[in-house]
Scaffold this motif. Structure first.
Motif, PDB file in Angstrom:
ATOM      1  N   GLN A 295       0.816  -1.209   0.000  1.00 22.91           N
ATOM      2  CA  GLN A 295       0.000   0.000   0.000  1.00 22.91           C
ATOM      3  C   GLN A 295       0.854   1.266   0.000  1.00 22.91           C
ATOM      4  O   GLN A 295       0.492   2.264  -0.618  1.00 22.91           O
ATOM      5  N   LEU A 296       2.008   1.215   0.672  1.00 23.87           N
ATOM      6  CA  LEU A 296       2.912   2.365   0.677  1.00 23.87           C
ATOM      7  C   LEU A 296       3.514   2.608  -0.702  1.00 23.87           C
ATOM      8  O   LEU A 296       3.754   3.754  -1.091  1.00 23.87           O
ATOM      9  N   ARG A 297       3.752   1.530  -1.435  1.00 22.92           N
ATOM     10  CA  ARG A 297       4.321   1.677  -2.770  1.00 22.92           C
ATOM     11  C   ARG A 297       3.277   2.110  -3.790  1.00 22.92           C
ATOM     12  O   ARG A 297       3.625   2.492  -4.905  1.00 22.92           O
ATOM     13  N   ARG A 298       1.992   2.009  -3.440  1.00 20.46           N
ATOM     14  CA  ARG A 298       0.933   2.396  -4.370  1.00 20.46           C
ATOM     15  C   ARG A 298       0.051   3.442  -3.686  1.00 20.46           C
ATOM     16  O   ARG A 298      -1.036   3.136  -3.198  1.00 20.46           O
ATOM     17  N   PRO A 299       0.498   4.697  -3.649  1.00 22.37           N
ATOM     18  CA  PRO A 299      -0.331   5.728  -3.014  1.00 22.37           C
ATOM     19  C   PRO A 299      -1.583   6.000  -3.829  1.00 22.37           C
ATOM     20  O   PRO A 299      -1.621   5.773  -5.034  1.00 22.37           O
ATOM     21  N   GLY A 300      -2.610   6.459  -3.140  1.00 20.46           N
ATOM     22  CA  GLY A 300      -3.859   6.766  -3.833  1.00 20.46           C
ATOM     23  C   GLY A 300      -5.008   5.987  -3.251  1.00 20.46           C
ATOM     24  O   GLY A 300      -4.889   5.334  -2.209  1.00 20.46           O
ATOM     25  N   ARG A 302      -7.954   3.176  -2.560  1.00 21.57           N
ATOM     26  CA  ARG A 302      -7.879   1.720  -2.432  1.00 21.57           C
ATOM     27  C   ARG A 302      -8.244   1.061  -3.755  1.00 21.57           C
ATOM     28  O   ARG A 302      -9.152   1.486  -4.456  1.00 21.57           O
TER      29      ARG A 302
END
Length: 316
Positions: A295-300, A302
């Motif tokens: 989740q940290l590597r894919r901000p934005g 859900r």
């Protein structure tokens, strides 16, 4: 606490319903932890410069190593046969349905998959392979179409033998054996059925179709393991809905082992596994940490849930 067998490993029956037991839906799996040989297990190919844990060995050491390996394990290969054929009433005319048996041999099991295909399915496979592998297919004999007498018993028997030999010739060609065209021929109809049943909420039927295609797909995609992850995720979803959480968790573990960081299935799968681990009373902290890293590597916002992602497969 009872433990579930790993999905699609020898002896696992989780993808069969009681009415489907004994339907010949065995489940092969590659052995964990074994070093992978070079092309076709050739020690010379490894010695020629393949990187890996054994790159520091001399040629003689490599040859001795692979001789020892081959003494412990046989190469995995596919054996094809046409077990039977029957005439079906279709629209606008009748056609022949051929029952194809695929036997997968190796050190750990010798299991089979049973599927049914029409002559037109074989024709489509041949066209695709001729486009993709024109040189390799030059010497492969394909039984031609006849305008009359296609339903005569003698012709059906002869064509069954010819189609079985055609598949055997394909299996002997390494590139063709690993091709998308052959993989789709052997697994796509059943996988389309499985994901269609999943979308319709017919979870037991979906498991039956996954049990027919999933083990074969996993075996044929050993060189690109993530390809079998969607089917394993579909098995997780079906088993979870059927209140079989131990088997669902085992399917998820198998799928996670096939996925690398950044794969579109990884984050929704981890989310589903965290929930399953909590329901089973298992330590979910490692899964939770990995999920948070994703989740940290894919901000934005859900992303999609595992089910939202799975129901989009095989819509074409």
């Amino acid at each position: 606490m009872a433990t579930a067998q790993q999905p699609w490993s020898p002896g696992w029956a989780g993808l069969t319903t009681p009415s489907e037991a004994g339907a010949g839906q065995e489940a092969p799996a590659a052995g964990p932890g074994l070093p992978a040989p070079g092309p076709e297990g050739d020690p010379a190919a490894v010695a020629a410069g393949s990187p890996g844990a054994h790159s520091g060995m001399t040629t003689r050491e490599l040859q001795e190593y692979w001789r020892g390996e081959k003494g412990d394990r046989k190469p995995v290969r596919l054996i094809f046969d046409i077990a039977s054929a029957r005439i079906e009433e279709g629209t606008p005319c009748r056609f022949v349905m051929y029952q194809v048996v695929v036997i997968q041999t190796g050190s750990y099991d010798s299991t089979k998959a049973v599927l049914e295909r029409r002559y037109s399915d074989f024709e489509a496979l041949q066209r695709g392979l001729l486009r993709a592998f024109p040189e390799e297919m030059e010497d492969v004999a394909f039984p031609g179409k006849r305008l009359l007498g296609n339903l005569a018993p003698a012709l059906i028997a002869a064509r069954s033998r010819a189609l079985a030999e055609y598949l055997r010739q394909l299996a002997a060609l390494r590139g063709v054996r690993r091709s998308r065209e052959l993989l789709d021929f052997l697994t796509r109809p059943e996988l389309r059925e499985a994901f269609g049943c999943l979308r319709a909420g017919q979870y037991a039927r979906a498991l039956g179709a996954l049990g027919r295609a999933g083990p074969l797909q996993a075996r044929l995609t050993a060189h690109r393991p993530a390809a079998a992850a969607p089917a394993l995720c579909a098995a997780l979803l079906c088993l979870r809905e059927l209140e079989r959480p131990l088997e669902a968790f085992a399917a998820g573990e198998r799928a996670l082992a096939r996925l690398r960081d950044g794969h579109r299935y990884l984050e929704p799968l981890l989310d589903a596994m965290v929930r399953l681990a909590g329901a089973l009373g298992r330590d979910c902290a490692p899964l939770q940490r990995r999920l948070e890293d994703c989740q940290l590597r894919r901000p934005g916002p859900r992303g999609l849930t595992l089910k939202e992602l799975a129901v989009r497969e095989y819509l074409d």
